[in-house]
Design an enzyme around this catalytic site. Structure first.
Site, short mmCIF file in Angstrom:
data_model
loop_
_atom_site.label_atom_id
_atom_site.label_comp_id
_atom_site.label_asym_id
_atom_site.label_seq_id
_atom_site.Cartn_x
_atom_site.Cartn_y
_atom_site.Cartn_z
N ARG A 82 1.57 -1.52 -0.26
CA ARG A 82 0.06 -0.03 0.23
C ARG A 82 0.63 1.57 0.11
NH1 ARG A 82 -4.83 0.18 4.28
NH2 ARG A 82 -2.59 0.74 5.76
N LYS A 184 -2.59 6.72 1.63
CA LYS A 184 -2.38 7.17 2.30
C LYS A 184 -1.09 8.14 2.60
CE LYS A 184 -2.64 4.96 6.63
NZ LYS A 184 -4.26 4.48 7.13
N GLU A 220 -16.43 6.72 4.93
CA GLU A 220 -15.35 5.89 6.37
C GLU A 220 -15.32 6.93 7.28
OE1 GLU A 220 -11.58 4.41 5.47
OE2 GLU A 220 -11.34 6.05 3.94
C1 PLP Z 1 -4.89 3.79 8.08
C2 PLP Z 1 -6.47 4.13 7.21
C3 PLP Z 1 -8.02 2.90 7.46
C4 PLP Z 1 -6.58 1.41 7.81
O1 PLP Z 1 -6.70 1.56 7.65
P1 PLP Z 1 -5.58 -0.36 8.02
O2 PLP Z 1 -5.14 -1.07 6.88
O3 PLP Z 1 -6.81 -1.28 8.11
O4 PLP Z 1 -5.16 -0.80 9.17
C5 PLP Z 1 -8.76 3.28 7.32
N1 PLP Z 1 -9.42 4.97 6.89
C6 PLP Z 1 -7.92 5.40 7.86
C7 PLP Z 1 -8.82 7.11 5.84
C8 PLP Z 1 -6.84 5.45 7.00
O5 PLP Z 1 -6.27 6.10 7.44
#
Ligand code: PLP
Length: 251
Positions: A82, A184, A220
């Site tokens: 990722r 991210k 989300e």
């Molecule tokens: C990091 C993050 C997640 C969760 O990711 P995981 O891989 O489950 O830790 C979900 N949404 C956002 C906006 C994030 O920054």
């Protein structure tokens, strides 16, 4: 190995400086061999790409102590992939995925005394990240990058652990169609700070973001995907190109 003298069950979700972190630098088209260091400070030029145009991204995962005393992390290879995807979207040099996993292992091993004991409710949070480190002044990508991994012991993200939380349907949007919601990138979180502080001031723990195009669908929260369970016990998750693809969700 002796554990640090920390009150594990009362840890918040904050930064505690640990002994070692990993650092590697990208220059002239290649990553150097990287190393562990005790130096928690980063020194960069005043015009570094990260400081001027927020060219930075990160990952997050945890290390846990198992009941029989081993230290494990959860699917770090998926965080590696990722982060490489994120780097490409931000015109940054991806850090090689196998080396990412190796760096995580080194940092966890070097800070084993900070991995909370089994049953304490705390974990070792691992933060890989990278940023444009050389000076830029026109809006363009840096051509030097620094990749780092540090670790810090943490308690639960929400105070009170696995208790219900209150969520506000946010008046701001998190991610535009064809934008950067699926990666991210630090910039996604800078712009979420006003929204989360507003929610906190109104008494909510978190925000629920809607799809920016129509504001009719659930996307989300600021830092986690939603998983809904229907009355007939089916798990349903929102499908959208502007949601961060959560490793927890796909697991
Ligand atoms: C990091 C993050 C997640 C969760 O990711 P995981 O891989 O489950 O830790 C979900 N949404 C956002 C906006 C994030 O920054």
């Amino acid at each position: 190995m002796d554990k640090k003298n920390i009150d594990w069950s009362n840890l918040g979700f904050g930064y505690i400086c640990t002994d070692k972190r990993y650092v590697a630098n990208y220059k002239d088209g290649a990553w150097d061999e990287g190393m562990l260091t005790s130096d928690a400070n980063v020194v960069i030029n005043e015009s570094a790409g990260v400081l001027q145009y927020a060219q930075t991204c990160f990952e997050g995962m945890k290390a846990y102590t198992t009941e029989d005393g081993h230290i494990v992390t959860f699917r770090p290879d998926l965080n590696a992939r990722r982060m490489a995807d994120t780097a490409k979207r931000l015109e940054m040099a991806p850090f090689p995925e196998e080396r990412f996993v190796e760096a995580v292992k080194q940092v966890v091993a070097a800070n084993a005394a900070y991995v909370p004991p089994y049953g304490s409710g705390a974990t070792l949070y691992i933060r890989p990240y990278m940023f444009g480190s050389n000076p830029v002044i026109a809006v363009k990508p840096a051509d030097e990058f620094q990749f780092r991994v540090f670790a810090t012991p943490v308690g639960p993200y929400f105070k009170g652990g696995a208790k219900p939380i209150t969520i506000k349907v946010c008046d701001y949007d998190r991610a535009a169609p064809r934008g950067t919601g699926h990666v991210k990138a630090g910039l996604n979180y800078a712009m979420s700070l006003h929204a989360i502080m507003t929610a906190h001031r109104e008494g909510y723990d978190e925000n629920m973001y809607l799809d920016a195009a129509t504001r009719t669908k659930v996307e989300e929260t600021g830092g986690a995907n939603f998983l809904f369970v229907t009355k007939d016990h089916k798990v349903v998750t929102p499908k959208s190109d502007t949601i961060l693809p959560s490793i927890t969700r796909r697991s």
